[in-house]
Enzyme design. Structure first.
Site, short mmCIF file in Angstrom:
data_model
loop_
_atom_site.label_atom_id
_atom_site.label_comp_id
_atom_site.label_asym_id
_atom_site.label_seq_id
_atom_site.Cartn_x
_atom_site.Cartn_y
_atom_site.Cartn_z
N CYS A 187 5.79 59.13 -45.16
CA CYS A 187 4.55 59.01 -44.38
C CYS A 187 4.66 59.73 -43.03
O CYS A 187 4.75 60.94 -43.00
CB CYS A 187 4.14 57.55 -44.24
SG CYS A 187 2.37 57.36 -43.84
N SER B 204 -1.57 54.74 -46.54
CA SER B 204 -2.03 53.98 -45.37
C SER B 204 -1.79 54.84 -44.14
O SER B 204 -0.71 54.82 -43.56
CB SER B 204 -1.27 52.65 -45.27
OG SER B 204 -1.65 51.94 -44.11
N HIS C 241 3.16 55.76 -49.39
CA HIS C 241 4.13 54.66 -49.28
C HIS C 241 4.46 54.09 -50.66
O HIS C 241 4.10 52.96 -50.98
CB HIS C 241 3.58 53.54 -48.39
CG HIS C 241 3.63 53.84 -46.92
ND1 HIS C 241 4.80 53.79 -46.20
CD2 HIS C 241 2.66 54.19 -46.05
CE1 HIS C 241 4.55 54.09 -44.94
NE2 HIS C 241 3.26 54.34 -44.82
N GLU D 118 7.10 52.94 -51.54
CA GLU D 118 8.02 51.81 -51.38
C GLU D 118 7.29 50.49 -51.12
O GLU D 118 7.92 49.42 -51.16
CB GLU D 118 9.01 52.09 -50.24
CG GLU D 118 8.51 51.82 -48.84
CD GLU D 118 7.58 52.89 -48.29
OE1 GLU D 118 7.14 52.75 -47.13
OE2 GLU D 118 7.27 53.86 -49.01
#
Length: 302
Positions: free
Chosen positions: A142, A192, A235, A237
């Site tokens: 990110c 995000s 993201h 993860e």
């Protein structure tokens, strides 16, 4: 094979409950094996959550991995106890004379700032320069991906009209590339962020390859031609509930936050979100560790 972490790290009990193979450093010393040494520069504010998310993924491969955590000295973290940082995190001055097989640089919620306005940018730039000679492959996530594109390749970020938040479809550009080996042609992943990078600049850069993108949210997986740097703009993860927690946090701050797209079943915030990206997340981390770290790193650094 397991991940090797401090037996005092809070995440270890959760990992054991989830049946992630964890070995503490005492037992690891008894094994005659050359583990991979991975260092994580954790820039996220809720560091313990990010630790757990990444350790789950690094512990799900056949490789034995030693994990170290790195923190910035020019920034004071407000959402984690100082004792946690002092116990489990190292400073760059402590590790700069060592070499690592792999490194992860996480995101950070500071996209509204120009890179040079970030209070730890000079320190981060020093670390990114250090990786050129001392790390086999670096995975940037990110904001960490945007920072790497800017520092290493001169590609800046630009602000979006509104925050991208949700689960989006992505297409694999070339399924023969090892990093995306085993991926479906189309797969889902969370985003995000308030900023983006130019797809055209990435495609036109001679040192970069765009491996995956989304019609809705743009570039996603970018890799340097020498595989030294891998940039993930989203993201993968994230846990199933992370976007919901961020949405609630934004609302509590009085922000005009939209419901994350394609996330809550029936767009009902009372419904529990489902994790539709887990398998590709594990696959990407496994491919990175195998093909770009384990297969490329020297057995003995010189």
């Amino acid at each position: 094979m397991p991940i090797n972490i401090s037996k005092e790290l809070p995440a270890i009990e959760v990992l054991k409950e989830e049946k992630i193979f964890v070995m503490d450093e005492d037992r690891a010393r008894t094994q005659d094996i050359r583990p991979l040494n991975i260092i994580i520069l954790n820039l996220m504010p809720e560091k313990e959550k990010t630790e757990l998310q990444l350790l789950r993924l690094l512990g799900n491969t056949p490789l034995q991995v030693n994990i170290s955590f790195l923190r910035m000295t020019t920034h004071r973290s407000k959402n984690v106890d100082k004792s946690h940082l002092d116990t489990f995190y190292e400073k760059f001055a402590d590790i700069k004379d060592r070499r690592f097989d792999g490194m992860i640089i996480t995101g950070a919620p500071i996209e509204h700032l120009a890179f040079e306005e970030v209070n730890y940018w000079e320190e981060l730039a020093e670390i990114m320069e250090w990786t050129k000679e001392n790390v086999t492959s670096v995975l940037h996530i990110c904001w960490g991906a945007q920072a790497a594109l800017y520092y290493h390749y001169g590609i800046g970020k630009y602000e979006l009209p509104k925050k991208i938040s949700g689960i989006y479809n992505h297409r694999v550009a070339d399924p023969t590339v090892k990093l995306v080996r085993g991926f479906n042609d189309i797969f889902q992943a969370p985003h995000s962020r308030y900023t983006a990078v130019s797809v055209e600049e990435i495609k036109n850069h001679p040192d970069l390859e765009l491996l995956s993108a989304s019609d809705e949210v743009g570039a996603f997986i970018i890799m340097s031609q020498d595989a030294k740097h891998i940039m993930i703009t989203g993201h993968l993860e994230y846990d199933a509930t992370t976007l919901a927690e961020e949405y609630e946090r934004d609302l509590s701050k009085g922000l005009d936050a939209d419901i994350p797209e394609n996330y809550f079943p029936n767009d009902d915030i009372n419904e529990r979100p489902l994790n539709s990206w887990r398998s590709h997340t594990h696959l990407l981390f496994s491919n990175w560790l195998n093909y770009y770290v384990y297969q490329q790193t020297p057995f003995e650094w010189k």
